[in-house]
Motif scaffolding. Structure first.
Motif, mmCIF file in Angstrom:
data_model
loop_
_atom_site.group_PDB
_atom_site.id
_atom_site.type_symbol
_atom_site.label_atom_id
_atom_site.label_comp_id
_atom_site.label_asym_id
_atom_site.label_seq_id
_atom_site.Cartn_x
_atom_site.Cartn_y
_atom_site.Cartn_z
ATOM 1 N N UNK A 1 0.792 -1.230 0.000
ATOM 2 C CA UNK A 1 0.000 0.000 0.000
ATOM 3 C C UNK A 1 0.829 1.286 0.000
ATOM 4 N N UNK A 2 2.132 1.195 0.119
ATOM 5 C CA UNK A 2 2.945 2.421 0.075
ATOM 6 C C UNK A 2 2.795 3.085 -1.297
ATOM 7 N N UNK A 3 2.715 4.410 -1.330
ATOM 8 C CA UNK A 3 2.565 5.090 -2.626
ATOM 9 C C UNK A 3 3.822 5.047 -3.487
ATOM 10 N N UNK A 4 4.981 4.723 -2.870
ATOM 11 C CA UNK A 4 6.216 4.638 -3.654
ATOM 12 C C UNK A 4 7.026 3.432 -3.196
ATOM 13 N N UNK A 5 7.639 2.759 -4.152
ATOM 14 C CA UNK A 5 8.519 1.621 -3.883
ATOM 15 C C UNK A 5 9.897 1.926 -4.458
ATOM 16 N N UNK A 6 10.941 1.540 -3.727
ATOM 17 C CA UNK A 6 12.322 1.720 -4.194
ATOM 18 C C UNK A 6 12.934 0.350 -4.425
ATOM 19 N N UNK A 7 13.382 0.111 -5.671
ATOM 20 C CA UNK A 7 14.024 -1.153 -6.024
ATOM 21 C C UNK A 7 15.329 -0.856 -6.748
ATOM 22 N N UNK A 8 16.175 -1.882 -6.872
ATOM 23 C CA UNK A 8 17.511 -1.669 -7.431
ATOM 24 C C UNK A 8 17.722 -2.460 -8.713
ATOM 25 N N UNK B 1 19.083 7.148 -11.012
ATOM 26 C CA UNK B 1 17.700 6.839 -10.621
ATOM 27 C C UNK B 1 16.750 7.102 -11.786
ATOM 28 N N UNK B 2 15.648 6.372 -11.765
ATOM 29 C CA UNK B 2 14.614 6.559 -12.778
ATOM 30 C C UNK B 2 13.244 6.334 -12.128
ATOM 31 N N UNK B 3 12.381 7.362 -12.117
ATOM 32 C CA UNK B 3 11.028 7.182 -11.579
ATOM 33 C C UNK B 3 10.097 6.610 -12.648
ATOM 34 N N UNK C 1 13.497 3.300 -9.469
ATOM 35 C CA UNK C 1 14.583 2.354 -9.733
ATOM 36 C C UNK C 1 15.908 3.080 -9.511
ATOM 37 N N UNK C 2 16.796 2.476 -8.736
ATOM 38 C CA UNK C 2 18.113 3.065 -8.483
ATOM 39 C C UNK C 2 19.185 2.080 -8.933
ATOM 40 N N UNK C 3 20.175 2.580 -9.649
ATOM 41 C CA UNK C 3 21.259 1.738 -10.137
ATOM 42 C C UNK C 3 22.342 1.550 -9.100
ATOM 43 N N UNK D 1 21.244 8.411 -2.929
ATOM 44 C CA UNK D 1 20.558 8.786 -4.174
ATOM 45 C C UNK D 1 19.097 8.355 -4.147
ATOM 46 N N UNK D 2 18.817 7.186 -3.585
ATOM 47 C CA UNK D 2 17.443 6.677 -3.580
ATOM 48 C C UNK D 2 16.520 7.556 -2.754
#
Length: 500
Positions: free
Chosen positions: A17-24, A61-63, A77-79, A100-101
């Motif tokens: 349910x989080x409005x944003x997810x951070x993945x690599x 990073x790329x949203x 997405x973070x590299x 950066x994330x």
């Protein structure tokens, strides 16, 4: 920023349910979290990366918004760069990726869930990765806008970051690690705040007030000596630095008893020159505003004391800060003056801009009364250290190999590195004076080494190390500001001692 930990398996990310997810993404390889989201979106994530030309460089990073099959409106997405042959990220790349994330998530999103704890990092455990992510998040979200007439809107900053772990059985370990990481981040931010204060606010008395505030709840006892008390103790070297200032010098002692009553304490001694004009040996005007950072050694000690108090660290620690303002005036110390230290040694002051060692030598004598297990002094001491090591590593000087190794290892573990420099007797002759026991400078060569050799003369009673943080305590330029280093190094050093 609020921080939390939650058990969220990769397969459950798409419905989170989080409005944003951070993945690599490591080069072209998707992390476990990113792979799960790509599957849930039927390949839309990988296709979006390909169309954007995203190559996964470290910190890139790329949203991605509104991916099909994913409840979160934003997937960031973070590299990490391609993984090396070891299959693990270096601590330096890990630090860069984590910062950066956090910086890349728009504040208006409000809340985000980060999956970065799943990444392989050299020498790390899940607990250390959670701890790192917590303090890196606080570092990335740090702002100092106390004196801005127009404050940033609340929506400019991410309100809450949750760190995901895959295994619910490890939730207790992760929560404990989160608390430790928050303590480090809080201590580092406190040190940064103190360093960034303008010098018309952060004078010596201000630092003693900040110390007293730490002791308000009784967890830290605080004692402050003024100039009259220091004069009685024979601290004429320290007092020579404040002789030209309208602000009285202060020697502040903070005592935290978290260990056993009979355990010898670790003592931290911080240089607290709240502004350094150079005194009669006046500095050039360009860039002199940055001399407000000459108290960052003291700020780091205050930051450490704030953190161990929050963490309830099981160790006895004494923090001492020697605070003075170095100003030119009719009462200021002159080049050529000779003063007596608390130890009884006499010093010929050849340059009043070599003042840090003058306040520290009396403080280092003063701390003998605590019968310390070890003493570490922290000081923005020499420009020569900046020339030698730049902004990457703090200079470490010690006559004890075991203590030096502890500090070096602590810095490596938290990416707050130091580099050992010599304190050989061969350099001591450079400090010879024809008129006194010692001169306060050693000539144009080996400036950071001779400064450490000067301090070493006052540390015979205990194991001692010196950290020269002149290159690492603050950044110059358009983004100038205090870094809060070496608070992470010192806290990891103390944590390891407490564990033993």
């Amino acid at each position: 920023m609020d921080l939390a930990v939650a058990a969220v398996a990769p397969a459950a990310l798409a419905l989170d349910k989080h409005p944003a997810l951070i993945v690599a993404v490591s080069g072209k390889t998707l992390s476990a979290g990113a792979t799960a989201l790509d599957a849930a979106s039927e390949g839309a994530l990988a296709m979006a990366l390909a169309h954007a030309g995203f190559d996964g460089k470290a910190g890139q990073t790329l949203p991605l918004y509104s991916l099909p099959g994913i409840k979160a409106g934003l997937v960031l997405v973070v590299g990490t760069g391609a993984l090396p042959d070891s299959g693990e990220l270096s601590l330096q790349v890990w630090h860069k990726v984590a910062l950066a994330s956090v910086k890349a998530v728009p504040g208006k999103i409000g809340k985000a869930l980060s999956t970065l704890a799943e990444l392989p990092v050299a020498g790390s455990s899940l607990a250390s990765r959670i701890s790192d992510l917590a303090r890196f998040a606080l570092e990335a979200s740090y702002r100092f806008d106390n004196y801005k007439s127009k404050k940033p809107e609340a929506g400019d900053l991410l309100a809450r970051l949750t760190l995901a772990i895959a295994d619910k059985a490890e939730l207790k370990i992760a929560k404990d690690a989160l608390i430790w990481g928050q303590c480090i981040g809080t201590g580092q931010s406190f040190a940064r705040d103190l360093g960034n204060q303008p010098p018309n606010v952060a004078y010596p008395g201000y630092l003693s007030e900040m110390a007293r505030a730490l002791g308000d709840d009784g967890s830290v006892s605080v004692d402050v000596l003024g100039e009259a008390e220091m004069h009685k103790l024979g601290m004429h070297c320290l007092l020579s630095v404040s002789a030209g200032s309208a602000h009285e010098a202060q020697l502040v002692t903070m005592t935290y008893n978290g260990g056993k009553a009979k355990d010898a304490p670790v003592v931290l001694v911080g240089k607290g020159i709240t502004f350094d004009t150079g005194g009669i040996s006046l500095k050039p005007g360009a860039g002199m505003d940055e001399m407000k950072y000459d108290m960052c050694g003291a700020a780091s000690v205050l930051g450490v004391m704030a953190a161990i108090k929050l963490a309830k660290l099981k160790l006895n620690v004494v923090g001492v800060i020697a605070c003075a303002e170095n100003m030119p005036s009719g009462t200021a110390t002159r080049p050529g003056d000779i003063v007596k230290t608390m130890s009884g040694q006499t010093v010929e002051i050849l340059n009043t801009d070599a003042e840090g060692r003058l306040v520290l030598c009396d403080a280092l004598t003063y701390v003998e009364r605590f019968k310390p297990a070890a003493v570490v002094d922290i000081a923005t001491l020499t420009g020569a250290c900046v020339v030698a090591l730049g902004k990457v590593a703090s200079g470490l000087f010690s006559t004890q190999d075991a203590l030096a190794d502890e500090l070096l290892a602590a810095g490596q573990r938290v990416d707050d590195r130091a580099w050992r420099m010599p304190v050989w007797d061969d350099y001591q002759e450079l400090l010879d004076s024809p008129f006194a026991d010692i001169a306060n400078i050693g000539g144009p060569t080996a400036g950071s080494i001779t400064a450490a050799c000067y301090l070493a003369r006052f540390t015979k009673a205990y194991p001692w190390a010196h950290l020269d943080i002149a290159g690492t305590a603050w950044l110059s330029g358009a983004q100038k500001g205090s870094t809060g280093r070496p608070v992470p190094l010192l806290l990891e050093f103390l944590r390891a001692r407490a564990a033993v």
